[in-house]
Design a protein around this motif. Structure first.
Motif, PDB file in Angstrom:
ATOM      1  N   VAL A 353     -15.153  12.321 -32.156  1.00 45.83           N
ATOM      2  CA  VAL A 353     -16.426  12.386 -33.075  1.00 45.83           C
ATOM      3  C   VAL A 353     -15.949  12.199 -34.666  1.00 45.83           C
ATOM      4  O   VAL A 353     -14.947  12.660 -34.940  1.00 45.83           O
ATOM      5  CB  VAL A 353     -17.050  13.942 -33.053  1.00 45.83           C
ATOM      6  CG1 VAL A 353     -18.218  14.241 -33.992  1.00 45.83           C
ATOM      7  CG2 VAL A 353     -17.300  14.248 -31.793  1.00 45.83           C
ATOM      8  N   THR A 355     -16.739  12.567 -38.503  1.00 42.99           N
ATOM      9  CA  THR A 355     -17.770  13.286 -39.944  1.00 42.99           C
ATOM     10  C   THR A 355     -17.251  12.681 -40.837  1.00 42.99           C
ATOM     11  O   THR A 355     -16.082  12.337 -41.368  1.00 42.99           O
ATOM     12  CB  THR A 355     -17.309  14.843 -39.590  1.00 42.99           C
ATOM     13  OG1 THR A 355     -15.767  15.038 -39.866  1.00 42.99           O
ATOM     14  CG2 THR A 355     -17.400  15.675 -38.303  1.00 42.99           C
ATOM     15  N   ASP A 356     -18.320  12.817 -41.825  1.00 41.21           N
ATOM     16  CA  ASP A 356     -18.147  12.222 -43.052  1.00 41.21           C
ATOM     17  C   ASP A 356     -18.930  12.790 -43.974  1.00 41.21           C
ATOM     18  O   ASP A 356     -20.337  12.836 -44.172  1.00 41.21           O
ATOM     19  CB  ASP A 356     -18.786  10.834 -43.084  1.00 41.21           C
ATOM     20  CG  ASP A 356     -18.487   9.731 -44.276  1.00 41.21           C
ATOM     21  OD1 ASP A 356     -18.407  10.316 -45.388  1.00 41.21           O
ATOM     22  OD2 ASP A 356     -19.228   8.549 -44.227  1.00 41.21           O
ATOM     23  N   THR A 357     -18.122  13.502 -44.890  1.00 42.13           N
ATOM     24  CA  THR A 357     -18.879  14.543 -45.871  1.00 42.13           C
ATOM     25  C   THR A 357     -19.359  13.854 -46.936  1.00 42.13           C
ATOM     26  O   THR A 357     -20.172  14.449 -47.763  1.00 42.13           O
ATOM     27  CB  THR A 357     -17.713  15.665 -46.154  1.00 42.13           C
ATOM     28  OG1 THR A 357     -16.624  14.968 -46.534  1.00 42.13           O
ATOM     29  CG2 THR A 357     -17.378  16.697 -45.088  1.00 42.13           C
ATOM     30  N   THR A 359     -21.183  11.183 -46.651  1.00 33.90           N
ATOM     31  CA  THR A 359     -22.502  10.265 -46.483  1.00 33.90           C
ATOM     32  C   THR A 359     -23.737  10.830 -47.128  1.00 33.90           C
ATOM     33  O   THR A 359     -23.587  11.942 -47.462  1.00 33.90           O
ATOM     34  CB  THR A 359     -22.896  10.412 -44.878  1.00 33.90           C
ATOM     35  OG1 THR A 359     -21.676   9.890 -44.408  1.00 33.90           O
ATOM     36  CG2 THR A 359     -23.868   9.624 -44.684  1.00 33.90           C
ATOM     37  N   THR A 373     -17.377   1.886 -33.483  1.00 31.73           N
ATOM     38  CA  THR A 373     -18.136   2.952 -33.644  1.00 31.73           C
ATOM     39  C   THR A 373     -19.333   2.795 -32.804  1.00 31.73           C
ATOM     40  O   THR A 373     -19.982   1.781 -32.517  1.00 31.73           O
ATOM     41  CB  THR A 373     -18.594   3.494 -35.336  1.00 31.73           C
ATOM     42  OG1 THR A 373     -19.636   2.612 -35.392  1.00 31.73           O
ATOM     43  CG2 THR A 373     -17.340   3.646 -36.073  1.00 31.73           C
ATOM     44  N   GLN A 379     -24.995  11.068 -32.667  1.00 35.96           N
ATOM     45  CA  GLN A 379     -23.599  11.254 -33.109  1.00 35.96           C
ATOM     46  C   GLN A 379     -22.751  10.071 -33.253  1.00 35.96           C
ATOM     47  O   GLN A 379     -22.911   9.180 -32.492  1.00 35.96           O
ATOM     48  CB  GLN A 379     -23.173  12.382 -32.055  1.00 35.96           C
ATOM     49  CG  GLN A 379     -21.917  13.258 -32.658  1.00 35.96           C
ATOM     50  CD  GLN A 379     -21.415  14.422 -31.659  1.00 35.96           C
ATOM     51  OE1 GLN A 379     -21.444  14.234 -30.603  1.00 35.96           O
ATOM     52  NE2 GLN A 379     -21.092  15.463 -32.346  1.00 35.96           N
ATOM     53  N   GLN A 410     -12.850  11.568 -47.053  1.00 29.07           N
ATOM     54  CA  GLN A 410     -14.123  12.325 -46.986  1.00 29.07           C
ATOM     55  C   GLN A 410     -14.374  12.090 -45.508  1.00 29.07           C
ATOM     56  O   GLN A 410     -15.348  12.620 -44.992  1.00 29.07           O
ATOM     57  CB  GLN A 410     -15.385  11.771 -47.699  1.00 29.07           C
ATOM     58  CG  GLN A 410     -15.268  12.074 -49.391  1.00 29.07           C
ATOM     59  CD  GLN A 410     -16.298  11.260 -50.107  1.00 29.07           C
ATOM     60  OE1 GLN A 410     -16.739  10.336 -50.003  1.00 29.07           O
ATOM     61  NE2 GLN A 410     -16.756  12.093 -51.150  1.00 29.07           N
ATOM     62  N   ILE A 411     -13.693  11.172 -44.795  1.00 31.54           N
ATOM     63  CA  ILE A 411     -14.107  10.985 -43.504  1.00 31.54           C
ATOM     64  C   ILE A 411     -12.876  11.325 -42.569  1.00 31.54           C
ATOM     65  O   ILE A 411     -11.745  11.115 -42.609  1.00 31.54           O
ATOM     66  CB  ILE A 411     -14.129   9.537 -43.335  1.00 31.54           C
ATOM     67  CG1 ILE A 411     -15.201   8.806 -44.209  1.00 31.54           C
ATOM     68  CG2 ILE A 411     -14.696   9.013 -41.890  1.00 31.54           C
ATOM     69  CD1 ILE A 411     -15.240   7.311 -44.175  1.00 31.54           C
ATOM     70  N   LYS A 412     -13.478  12.056 -41.099  1.00 27.75           N
ATOM     71  CA  LYS A 412     -12.505  12.640 -40.367  1.00 27.75           C
ATOM     72  C   LYS A 412     -12.808  12.185 -38.990  1.00 27.75           C
ATOM     73  O   LYS A 412     -13.821  12.385 -38.630  1.00 27.75           O
ATOM     74  CB  LYS A 412     -12.539  14.200 -40.448  1.00 27.75           C
ATOM     75  CG  LYS A 412     -12.188  14.650 -41.891  1.00 27.75           C
ATOM     76  CD  LYS A 412     -10.675  15.179 -41.941  1.00 27.75           C
ATOM     77  CE  LYS A 412     -10.373  15.813 -43.427  1.00 27.75           C
ATOM     78  NZ  LYS A 412     -10.473  14.928 -44.458  1.00 27.75           N
ATOM     79  N   PHE A 413     -11.738  12.020 -38.251  1.00 30.88           N
ATOM     80  CA  PHE A 413     -11.761  12.155 -36.940  1.00 30.88           C
ATOM     81  C   PHE A 413     -10.249  12.386 -36.319  1.00 30.88           C
ATOM     82  O   PHE A 413      -9.461  11.867 -36.933  1.00 30.88           O
ATOM     83  CB  PHE A 413     -12.553  10.558 -36.222  1.00 30.88           C
ATOM     84  CG  PHE A 413     -11.806   9.413 -36.684  1.00 30.88           C
ATOM     85  CD1 PHE A 413     -10.903   8.920 -35.742  1.00 30.88           C
ATOM     86  CD2 PHE A 413     -12.185   8.695 -37.789  1.00 30.88           C
ATOM     87  CE1 PHE A 413     -10.167   7.478 -36.022  1.00 30.88           C
ATOM     88  CE2 PHE A 413     -11.634   7.445 -37.883  1.00 30.88           C
ATOM     89  CZ  PHE A 413     -10.800   6.908 -37.309  1.00 30.88           C
TER      90      PHE A 413
END
Ligand code: AMP
Ligand code: GLY
Length: 429
Positions: A353, A355-357, A359, A373, A379, A410-413
């Motif tokens: 997954v 996540t991009d805080t 965006t 992606t 999702q 800022q982006i996590k996976f």
């Protein structure tokens, strides 16, 4: 009011789509098959088609004004020939022209025939002869599978043992299938690499901005080769003198040579060059490879700097009028950092997954181009090896780098891998 079709699913195709939407003439872009990034863009629709004849039918049925092809596989499969046979406007090389990338042996013989500088080489199908050639020439030496191998077909062997093992795995166990049934073995070149990409219309040439890729997985250019872990544009090694020399010594004879061979080349042409040490007038310039398309990730920073209308250039190219186009570039540096999934490049894990805080925040200096992606039930999940290319502009290389990494943080996976030293060569200067 024009509808366009972009073929491909990577970061390059996301960037092409993004750039084409800046044209006031473009109302909609279809991307086949696209990715999770193109899935969320306004005025963009992903279409799940890959067969060349079905793509042509789609273009016809949907009144597509022009199609642009991103990756090599559909070009090597002849998608341009299929479109042209139906009178459809498409930008890319024909199957025969795409051999410059799809067969290393073809490309090497072509360069030799037309006096284009490249490493000395020999081609083999017989393992015993290949092994003997290696023993005769010694290491370091470079072993290349003849056909398309998705970035896995080149081994730069530092030792004889590595070189022999590469031949065994390519010619011996069939691990690369038909692509590995022939190998090119060539001298190892030293120097600094650059990516030099042009548009050609069969006759005229329009150079794009220079760039530099980072092929190895790890910082300091360590670890296995990948499709490319980051890129920036412009590449300072391509000074005005080097630019002019690459045009004169490599690009012009290539386009003229293809025409002389009865295969006028239309499409993007990417020369990967090795620039040796010395002064700009005397440094050696050798072609490492041709690609019959734009580079990925080079496209992302290059197109971020393009100020001209990309559709106008594509249009002129399809009409054989590239001599009438001039491209304007943002003088700033653009720099892209690839975030890859766990296990890449050997075996990429998928389904993580993302996540991009960041965006939704308006950061015009940075764009997150998607590659592997997919948008599933609203999702965003990883679906391939190279997942994202976080690309940012800056007044200096250092600023572009800071901006790109600030956005990246800022982006996590889970399992994300990325290099922390993109543009180290430019910064070392
Ligand atoms: P290619 O797919 O031919 O570009 O090869 C991938 C990478 O292998 C290049 O970007 C270079 O880093 C390296 N490489 C290819 N050919 C040579 C060569 N003759 N000498 C040194 N490095 C090479
Ligand atoms: N980044 C290298 C390539 O696209 O082949």
């Amino acid at each position: 009011m024009r509808k366009l079709l972009v073929i491909g699913s990577g970061g390059r195709e996301h960037a092409l789509t993004w750039a084409l939407l800046h044209s006031a003439k473009v109302t909609h872009v279809y991307v086949a098959p696209g990715n999770g990034g193109t899935a969320t863009m306004d005025h963009v629709t992903n279409v799940a088609i890959s067969d060349p004849a079905e793509l042509a039918k789609f273009a016809q049925d949907n009144d597509i004004y022009l199609t642009v092809v991103g990756p090599e596989a559909p070009l090597a499969a002849g998608v341009v020939d299929v479109f042209q046979a139906r009178g459809l406007r498409i930008f890319g090389p024909t199957q025969a022209c795409a051999q410059l990338e799809s067969s290393k042996d073809y490309a090497k013989a072509f360069m030799q025939r037309h006096g284009i500088p490249t490493a000395a080489y020999s081609t083999f199908t017989d393992p015993a002869q290949a092994h003997a050639y290696i023993d005769q020439h010694g290491a370091p030496i470079v072993i290349k599978a003849d056909g398309l191998a998705a970035g896995k077909g080149v081994v730069v062997a530092a030792t004889l043992a590595e070189a022999h093992a590469a031949v065994d795995s390519m010619l011996g166990d069939g691990s690369l299938g038909a692509a590995g049934a022939r190998v090119v073995i060539e001298a190892c070149l030293l120097g600094e690499e650059a990516s030099f990409i042009v548009m050609a219309d069969g006759k005229h040439i329009l150079a794009l901005a220079s760039s530099q890729d980072h092929k190895r997985l790890g910082d300091g250019d360590q670890g296995p080769n990948t499709g490319g872990m980051g890129a920036y544009s412009p590449a300072p090694v391509v000074s005005p003198t080097i630019h002019e020399r690459i045009m004169r010594e490599v690009i012009e004879p290539t386009i003229a040579g293809m025409a002389a061979d009865g295969l006028p080349y239309t499409g993007f042409l990417y020369a990967g060059v090795m620039i040796g040490d010395g002064t700009d007038d005397t440094r050696s310039i050798n072609v490492l490879e041709f690609n019959c398309r734009m580079g990925d990730p080079e496209t992302q920073p290059i197109l971020m700097r393009l100020k001209s209308d990309l559709l106008d250039a594509l249009d002129a190219a399809v009409d054989g009028k590239l001599d009438q186009v001039k491209l304007d570039w943002d003088p700033r540096t653009a720099l892209g950092v690839v975030m890859a999934s766990a296990g890449y490049p050997a075996k990429a894990r998928t389904g993580d997954v993302i996540t991009d805080t960041g965006t939704g925040t308006d950061n015009k200096d940075a764009v997150v181009f998607h590659a592997g992606t997919t948008l599933t039930d609203h999702q965003l999940l990883t679906s391939g090896g190279r997942v994202l290319c976080v690309t940012a502009m800056g007044d200096t290389v250092e600023r572009a780098r800071q901006n790109a990494y600030a956005r990246l943080k800022q982006i996590k996976f889970d399992g994300a891998q990325y290099r922390t030293d993109i543009a180290w060569r430019a910064l070392k200067r």
